[in-house]
Design a protein around this motif. Structure first.
Motif, PDB file in Angstrom:
ATOM      1  N   VAL A 237      40.422  15.486  37.166  1.00  0.00           N
ATOM      2  CA  VAL A 237      41.151  15.048  35.979  1.00  0.00           C
ATOM      3  C   VAL A 237      42.616  15.451  36.092  1.00  0.00           C
ATOM      4  O   VAL A 237      42.927  16.614  36.385  1.00  0.00           O
TER       5      VAL A 237
ATOM      6  N   THR B 145      38.719  24.029  39.189  1.00  0.00           N
ATOM      7  CA  THR B 145      38.217  24.491  37.901  1.00  0.00           C
ATOM      8  C   THR B 145      37.247  25.653  38.062  1.00  0.00           C
ATOM      9  O   THR B 145      36.679  26.111  37.080  1.00  0.00           O
TER      10      THR B 145
ATOM     11  N   LEU C 138      45.824  15.793  33.900  1.00  0.00           N
ATOM     12  CA  LEU C 138      46.182  15.865  32.490  1.00  0.00           C
ATOM     13  C   LEU C 138      47.693  16.060  32.322  1.00  0.00           C
ATOM     14  O   LEU C 138      48.283  16.971  32.909  1.00  0.00           O
TER      15      LEU C 138
ATOM     16  N   GLU D 279      39.432  17.434  26.192  1.00  0.00           N
ATOM     17  CA  GLU D 279      38.639  18.586  26.588  1.00  0.00           C
ATOM     18  C   GLU D 279      37.193  18.188  26.861  1.00  0.00           C
ATOM     19  O   GLU D 279      36.571  18.685  27.804  1.00  0.00           O
TER      20      GLU D 279
ATOM     21  N   ASP E   5      41.592  26.975  31.924  1.00  0.00           N
ATOM     22  CA  ASP E   5      41.737  26.604  30.521  1.00  0.00           C
ATOM     23  C   ASP E   5      43.064  27.109  29.963  1.00  0.00           C
ATOM     24  O   ASP E   5      43.768  26.400  29.244  1.00  0.00           O
TER      25      ASP E   5
ATOM     26  N   LEU F 182      45.937  25.010  31.310  1.00  0.00           N
ATOM     27  CA  LEU F 182      46.002  23.723  30.618  1.00  0.00           C
ATOM     28  C   LEU F 182      46.663  23.846  29.258  1.00  0.00           C
ATOM     29  O   LEU F 182      47.468  23.004  28.865  1.00  0.00           O
TER      30      LEU F 182
ATOM     31  N   LEU G  71      37.152  16.575  30.229  1.00  0.00           N
ATOM     32  CA  LEU G  71      37.323  17.596  31.261  1.00  0.00           C
ATOM     33  C   LEU G  71      36.033  18.345  31.527  1.00  0.00           C
ATOM     34  O   LEU G  71      35.668  18.617  32.668  1.00  0.00           O
ATOM     35  N   ARG G  72      35.312  18.659  30.483  1.00  0.00           N
ATOM     36  CA  ARG G  72      34.092  19.443  30.641  1.00  0.00           C
ATOM     37  C   ARG G  72      32.889  18.595  31.038  1.00  0.00           C
ATOM     38  O   ARG G  72      31.942  19.095  31.635  1.00  0.00           O
TER      39      ARG G  72
ATOM     40  N   LEU H  81      43.122  18.913  37.962  1.00  0.00           N
ATOM     41  CA  LEU H  81      41.982  19.803  38.119  1.00  0.00           C
ATOM     42  C   LEU H  81      40.886  19.137  38.934  1.00  0.00           C
ATOM     43  O   LEU H  81      40.465  18.019  38.628  1.00  0.00           O
TER      44      LEU H  81
ATOM     45  N   ARG I 118      37.003  19.789  40.299  1.00  0.00           N
ATOM     46  CA  ARG I 118      35.838  20.643  40.074  1.00  0.00           C
ATOM     47  C   ARG I 118      35.230  21.072  41.404  1.00  0.00           C
ATOM     48  O   ARG I 118      34.796  20.251  42.207  1.00  0.00           O
TER      49      ARG I 118
ATOM     50  N   GLN J 217      36.587  27.018  33.611  1.00  0.00           N
ATOM     51  CA  GLN J 217      37.029  26.426  32.372  1.00  0.00           C
ATOM     52  C   GLN J 217      36.693  27.428  31.276  1.00  0.00           C
ATOM     53  O   GLN J 217      35.594  27.955  31.210  1.00  0.00           O
TER      54      GLN J 217
ATOM     55  N   THR K 286      47.035  14.917  27.164  1.00  0.00           N
ATOM     56  CA  THR K 286      46.258  15.909  26.431  1.00  0.00           C
ATOM     57  C   THR K 286      46.403  15.723  24.932  1.00  0.00           C
ATOM     58  O   THR K 286      45.930  16.533  24.155  1.00  0.00           O
TER      59      THR K 286
END
Length: 307
Positions: free
Chosen positions: A299, A110, A301, A289, A126, A129, A292-293, A138, A140, A121, A273
């Motif tokens: 993650v 990410t 997805l 989302e 992004d 995705l 994810l953040r 993903l 991080r 992201q 998603t």
């Protein structure tokens, strides 16, 4: 069963945080072909002489090829790995190549850096995705030490569900991942958040009922529905040989998922998603989302297939 995975790289150490996961997949129970993709971007400078533009782009391609050759040679699964270098827009090229080559899923960081471009992201990851029709895993970059995966380590996979068939579309992927890593190496935790006043739980309170009594009744009703639903999925996974259990936290869906993943050092969150329960929706821009953040865990997805 997975056969082909795509791993976009940008030449940075940050982007290489995916490599332990790729190794575990590549050296798993079934043969998997790994393709490392490096997207070089065309030089877009006004009034640049064509020969200069061609020279710079050729140098960028040569540097990418040297990097990928070295990267593959460092891997224990190098016989099952290959690389591709394509010029174009990064996110669009990743998505198009994955679709054209019928990849099973994409594994990417990410955050990464290549020259002045950044994978973050809201940018490359992004866009991938939002546009990809195949699953995206993903990881991080620079995440907490306890989340970093090493081969042979047991993985706890958190699977948030909302009671819909759409959300359940992630389950076949969870099974395939467990089979690839080794069933004995994967624990599956099914999670359904109890939101008492999200349809279909909410019932109008009788006139004589106090708010406290009504809240307690609806919470019990919600928990009963959630637990009964998850127990069916647990039994289904156990019939397939997986080790699974369920949890039913109360509160806001995204916050409950993130909190559980953080407090229990979850190695992977796997979810669609898009999903729905009554008026709530799981979509990029909503629960998925937010997870994810907000979550430090990787993650996975899956883009839902809606009729």
């Amino acid at each position: 069963m997975y056969k082909k995975i795509l791993v976009p790289m940008d030449g940075s150490e940050l982007a290489e945080c995916v490599l332990p996961y790729v190794e575990a997949i590549a050296l798993g129970n079934n043969p998997v072909e790994v393709t490392f993709l490096y997207v070089t971007q065309p030089l877009d400078v006004p009034l640049t002489r064509q020969e200069f533009k061609t020279h710079i782009e050729s140098e960028a391609k040569a540097a990418a090829e040297s990097y990928l050759d070295d990267l593959i040679n460092r891997q224990t699964y190098k016989e099952a790995a290959q690389h591709r270098i394509i010029m174009g827009k990064v996110a669009e090229t990743i998505v198009d190549y994955a679709a054209e080559q019928k990849m099973d899923f994409i594994v990417m960081a990410t955050h990464g850096r290549s020259g002045i471009s950044r994978w973050v992201q809201g940018s490359v990851a992004d866009k991938v995705l939002h546009e990809s029709t195949i699953p995206v895993w993903l990881i991080r970059a620079g995440g907490p030490r306890e989340i970093v995966y090493t081969r042979g380590q047991k993985m706890r996979v958190l699977v948030p569900l909302d009671g819909s068939e759409i959300a359940e579309q992630v389950l076949p992927h969870v099974k395939d991942l467990a089979l690839q890593f080794g069933i004995e190496m994967v624990d599956v935790v099914l999670l359904r958040v109890c939101e008492p006043f999200a349809s279909p739980y909410a019932n109008p309170p009788p006139p004589s009922s106090s708010w406290e009594v009504y809240l307690e009744q609806e919470t019990r009703r919600c928990l009963k529905v959630c637990r009964a639903y998850l127990e069916q999925i647990v039994q289904q996974l156990e019939r397939d040989g997986l080790k699974a259990w369920s949890v039913t936290p109360e509160g806001n869906a995204a916050e409950a998922i993130i909190d559980y993943a953080t407090e229990n050092a979850v190695g992977l969150i796997a979810m669609t998603t898009h999903g729905h329960t009554g008026l709530s929706r799981w979509a990029l821009g909503s629960i998925a989302e937010k997870v994810l953040r907000g979550a430090s865990s990787p993650v996975f997805l899956v883009s839902s297939m809606r009729s």
